[in-house]
Design an enzyme around this catalytic site. Structure first.
Site, short mmCIF file in Angstrom:
data_model
loop_
_atom_site.label_atom_id
_atom_site.label_comp_id
_atom_site.label_asym_id
_atom_site.label_seq_id
_atom_site.Cartn_x
_atom_site.Cartn_y
_atom_site.Cartn_z
N THR A 178 0.84 -1.18 0.00
CA THR A 178 0.00 0.00 0.00
C THR A 178 0.89 1.24 0.00
O THR A 178 2.01 1.18 0.48
CB THR A 178 -0.78 -0.07 1.33
OG1 THR A 178 -1.53 -1.26 1.29
CG2 THR A 178 -1.62 1.12 1.62
N ARG A 206 -13.23 -8.10 0.17
CA ARG A 206 -12.31 -8.09 1.32
C ARG A 206 -11.77 -6.68 1.55
O ARG A 206 -11.31 -6.02 0.62
CB ARG A 206 -11.16 -9.06 1.06
CG ARG A 206 -10.06 -9.06 2.14
CD ARG A 206 -8.87 -8.21 1.74
NE ARG A 206 -7.77 -8.30 2.72
CZ ARG A 206 -6.69 -7.52 2.69
NH1 ARG A 206 -6.55 -6.63 1.73
NH2 ARG A 206 -5.77 -7.63 3.61
N GLY A 208 -8.87 -4.63 3.59
CA GLY A 208 -7.68 -4.74 4.42
C GLY A 208 -7.74 -3.69 5.52
O GLY A 208 -8.79 -3.15 5.85
N ASP A 209 -6.58 -3.41 6.07
CA ASP A 209 -6.51 -2.37 7.11
C ASP A 209 -6.62 -0.97 6.52
O ASP A 209 -7.05 -0.03 7.21
CB ASP A 209 -5.20 -2.49 7.90
CG ASP A 209 -3.96 -2.44 7.00
OD1 ASP A 209 -4.06 -2.83 5.81
OD2 ASP A 209 -2.90 -2.03 7.49
N THR A 229 1.40 -0.91 6.54
CA THR A 229 1.26 -1.64 5.28
C THR A 229 1.57 -3.10 5.57
O THR A 229 2.07 -3.42 6.64
CB THR A 229 2.23 -1.11 4.21
OG1 THR A 229 3.56 -1.38 4.65
CG2 THR A 229 2.07 0.38 3.99
N GLY A 230 1.28 -3.95 4.62
CA GLY A 230 1.55 -5.37 4.82
C GLY A 230 0.26 -6.10 5.15
O GLY A 230 -0.80 -5.78 4.61
N GLY A 232 -2.83 -6.62 6.39
CA GLY A 232 -3.83 -5.75 6.98
C GLY A 232 -4.64 -6.43 8.07
O GLY A 232 -5.07 -5.78 9.03
#
Ligand code: ASP
Length: 320
Positions: A178, A206, A208-209, A229-230, A232
């Site tokens: 991200t 879906r 993510g964070d 990032t990564g 989530g």
């Protein structure tokens, strides 16, 4: 005064820095930088050029937060628009809500006249096709595209279930990330912006964070800002970005606040435990960036007022 971003933000940080130098607000400067990242088809994890979900659709997430008012605007699983960050900002400024997803987000984007785009590039379509050929059982292939039509699926007319393929999907394709922009402007207002295509081959819908305030990003002008990032799913479960800002409010330095949030991640059991990168600044412009469980070195970019150009720094690495 400062802007901090990850490697994916490289195409936009110069613009954000220039805007801050001219006296723009943190939010204006962040939005201007993120838009350049979203428009860059070479960035495979944000905006146009981002990788698709399991059905070959590019569904985008974005969040903007104003650290003065604590207003946020976010969009999730948005399809067909060039600049999710701008739509997120309009959610914040033009609605009494904080978050819109899916068809409602797209409807709102159309209603405000947001720029439309075909976000699936040829390269991303090819990557999806390779994944499809490797993963989707022969018996399901002919019906796969139709599976995108929700109603026939729910009514039982289409039977290609996504679940087995989702479980077979690469959990985290290499290079996924991200873009996050954390900034303080000349007036001391803190802002944060995030934009992403999320995981490749994710289940439709879906989130993510990134669009979740407090997970993917959080800003408070009295304390600072954080963004992740990564994986989530981990930042959602630990409320990582909000925690870091709260730890600073409780008196911890930015460095200690990040350590405390990493400690929180250590409590997560089961589910997907993978890598996550934390970016944080305090209101004085001190920063800390930590790549947790990273398999390779991670860079980030920082610009402070008076510097001729943004510079690249290596993130610390920590394992859970
Ligand atoms: N955090 C993003 C998500 O979970 C993906 C990433 O930054 O790699 O959607």
């Amino acid at each position: 005064m400062i802007v901090l971003t990850n490697d994916e933000g490289r195409p936009g940080i110069g613009r954000t820095a220039a805007r801050l130098q001219e006296g723009a607000t943190a939010l204006d400067a962040i939005e201007a930088g993120v838009r350049l990242v979203e428009a860059d088809p070479a960035i495979r994890t944000v905006g146009r050029g981002g990788l698709a979900n399991i059905l070959g659709q590019v569904q985008l997430d974005a969040l903007l937060m104003d650290g003065d008012t604590l207003r946020t605007g976010s969009v999730g699983a948005l399809e067909g628009f060039a600049h999710p960050i701008t739509v997120a900002r309009a959610v914040m400024e033009r609605l009494p809500h904080e978050m819109l997803v899916g068809a409602g987000a797209a409807r709102f984007a159309a209603e405000i006249g947001a720029e439309t785009a075909q976000n699936l590039t040829d390269a991303a379509a090819e990557a999806w096709g390779d994944w499809f050929d490797r993963t989707v059982p022969l018996k399901d292939r002919a019906r796969w595209r139709d599976t995108a039509a929700l109603i026939p699926y729910v009514q039982g007319a289409i039977k290609a279930d996504l679940l087995p393929a989702e479980r077979a999907a690469d959990p985290m394709p290499q290079g996924a990330d991200t873009t996050t922009f954390l900034a303080i402007d000349n007036k001391g207002s803190v802002g944060v912006g995030v934009s992403t295509s999320g995981w490749a081959w994710k289940y439709p819908g879906r989130l993510g964070d990134s669009p979740i305030v407090g997970a993917g990003a959080y800003a408070h002008s009295r304390f600072g800002a954080a963004a992740c990032t990564g994986t989530g799913e981990m930042a959602i479960r630990a409320g990582t970005s909000r925690s870091i800002v709260l730890y600073m409010k409780m008196g911890l330095s930015v460095a200690d606040a990040v350590d405390a949030a990493i400690d929180d991640l250590r409590d997560l059991k089961g589910g997907l435990i993978d890598r996550i990168t934390i970016h944080a600044i305090d209101r004085d412009g001190q920063d800390r960036v930590v790549a947790v469980n990273a398999q390779q070195d991670r860079n980030y970019w920082r610009w402070r007022e008076g510097e001729a150009a943004p510079s690249r720094t290596l993130a610390e690495r920590v394992n859970l």
